[in-house]
Design a protein around this motif. Structure first.
Motif, PDB file in Angstrom:
ATOM      1  N   ALA A   3       0.837  -1.129  -0.213  1.00  0.00           N
ATOM      2  CA  ALA A   3       0.213  -0.595   0.108  1.00  0.00           C
ATOM      3  C   ALA A   3       0.766   1.110  -0.245  1.00  0.00           C
ATOM      4  CB  ALA A   3      -1.129   0.106   1.636  1.00  0.00           C
ATOM      5  N   ARG A   4       1.855   1.103   0.053  1.00  0.00           N
ATOM      6  CA  ARG A   4       3.098   2.424   0.382  1.00  0.00           C
ATOM      7  C   ARG A   4       3.453   2.575  -0.796  1.00  0.00           C
ATOM      8  NH1 ARG A   4       5.492   2.059   5.828  1.00  0.00           N
ATOM      9  NH2 ARG A   4       6.938   3.983   4.848  1.00  0.00           N
ATOM     10  N   GLY A   5       2.991   3.533  -1.308  1.00  0.00           N
ATOM     11  CA  GLY A   5       3.032   4.469  -3.145  1.00  0.00           C
ATOM     12  C   GLY A   5       4.604   5.243  -3.028  1.00  0.00           C
ATOM     13  N   GLU A   6       4.722   5.990  -2.196  1.00  0.00           N
ATOM     14  CA  GLU A   6       5.686   7.226  -2.177  1.00  0.00           C
ATOM     15  C   GLU A   6       7.043   7.010  -3.817  1.00  0.00           C
ATOM     16  OE1 GLU A   6       4.810  10.224  -1.175  1.00  0.00           O
ATOM     17  OE2 GLU A   6       2.631   9.444  -0.716  1.00  0.00           O
TER      18      GLU A   6
ATOM     19  N   ARG B 125       8.773   2.972  -2.990  1.00  0.00           N
ATOM     20  CA  ARG B 125       9.555   2.018  -4.366  1.00  0.00           C
ATOM     21  C   ARG B 125      10.889   2.040  -4.774  1.00  0.00           C
ATOM     22  NH1 ARG B 125       4.960   5.077  -6.530  1.00  0.00           N
ATOM     23  NH2 ARG B 125       6.745   6.479  -8.032  1.00  0.00           N
ATOM     24  N   ILE B 126      11.604   2.512  -4.440  1.00  0.00           N
ATOM     25  CA  ILE B 126      12.710   3.102  -4.818  1.00  0.00           C
ATOM     26  C   ILE B 126      13.604   1.553  -4.254  1.00  0.00           C
ATOM     27  CG2 ILE B 126      15.135   4.038  -4.977  1.00  0.00           C
ATOM     28  CD1 ILE B 126      13.557   6.764  -5.877  1.00  0.00           C
ATOM     29  N   ARG B 127      13.524   2.382  -2.990  1.00  0.00           N
ATOM     30  CA  ARG B 127      14.043   1.176  -1.700  1.00  0.00           C
ATOM     31  C   ARG B 127      13.752  -0.392  -1.893  1.00  0.00           C
ATOM     32  NH1 ARG B 127      11.931   1.391   4.396  1.00  0.00           N
ATOM     33  NH2 ARG B 127      13.527   0.028   5.354  1.00  0.00           N
TER      34      ARG B 127
ATOM     35  N   ASP C 243      10.392  -6.205  -9.067  1.00  0.00           N
ATOM     36  CA  ASP C 243       9.102  -5.098  -9.521  1.00  0.00           C
ATOM     37  C   ASP C 243       8.311  -4.553  -7.708  1.00  0.00           C
ATOM     38  OD1 ASP C 243       7.405  -3.302 -11.249  1.00  0.00           O
ATOM     39  OD2 ASP C 243       6.851  -5.525 -12.534  1.00  0.00           O
ATOM     40  N   TYR C 244       7.487  -3.879  -8.436  1.00  0.00           N
ATOM     41  CA  TYR C 244       6.635  -2.993  -6.679  1.00  0.00           C
ATOM     42  C   TYR C 244       5.886  -2.715  -7.273  1.00  0.00           C
ATOM     43  CZ  TYR C 244       6.566  -0.473  -2.942  1.00  0.00           C
ATOM     44  OH  TYR C 244       6.221   0.017  -1.081  1.00  0.00           O
TER      45      TYR C 244
END
Length: 172
Positions: free
Chosen positions: A25-28, A32-34, A42-43
């Motif tokens: 649910a974490r879309g910042e 994503r980069i982390r 993939d993310y």
């Protein structure tokens, strides 16, 4: 957390190459980069469409192991259709037992590469099954016999003394 699970999977030799797609649910952008920098292939941010997830899984498989993403693999005169569980040589059906089918499938994913008996046991039988290493020789013999039936002299399985076996599809 998912980041920590991914990090630990990448550190262990037995799971280092397992494809990882993070569903979160974490879309910042920083999240994503982390996730990707930690080792995810993939993310995907929730909510997502199942069709998109399926497409992303196919894309990861294509990148990591192209032979696994396709239902039919062709190497020289041999064609292996996973969905129909069928093998043909120059269009003629070849009847294989389940172990010989898995063995040929593994070889066709890695043509030309030499595998030891132990590597074949792990890849085809699984690492949690106890089977004698010489069992590989028996199944290689059965595979050779089935592949050469009706085509004398055709033997795409190369034996490498003191090393193992390889699939050489260019040899006739």
């Amino acid at each position: 957390s998912g980041i920590e699970v991914c990090r630990r999977l990448r550190q262990r030799p037995q799971s280092r190459n397992v494809p990882i797609i993070m569903l979160t649910a974490r879309g910042e952008e920083s999240d994503r980069i982390r996730g990707l920098d930690t080792g995810a292939d993939d993310y995907v941010v929730k909510p997502f469409a199942v069709t998109e997830l399926a497409a992303r899984i196919r894309a990861v498989l294509r990148r990591l192991r192209p032979g696994l993403a396709e239902d039919t693999v062709v190497r020289g005169p041999l064609a292996l259709d996973r969905s129909a569980h069928r093998v043909t040589r120059d269009g003629e059906d070849i009847h294989l037992g389940p172990t010989e089918f898995r063995l040929l499938d593994f070889f066709m994913q890695n043509p030309g590469r030499v595998f030891s008996r132990e590597q074949l046991l792990d890849a085809v039988w699984g690492s949690d099954v106890y089977v004698e290493a010489r069992t590989v020789d028996v199944h290689i013999g059965r595979l050779r016999k089935a592949l050469s039936r009706g085509a004398p002299g055709f033997d795409p399985i190369r034996t490498v003394r003191s090393a193992g076996y390889a699939l050489e599809v260019d040899r006739k």
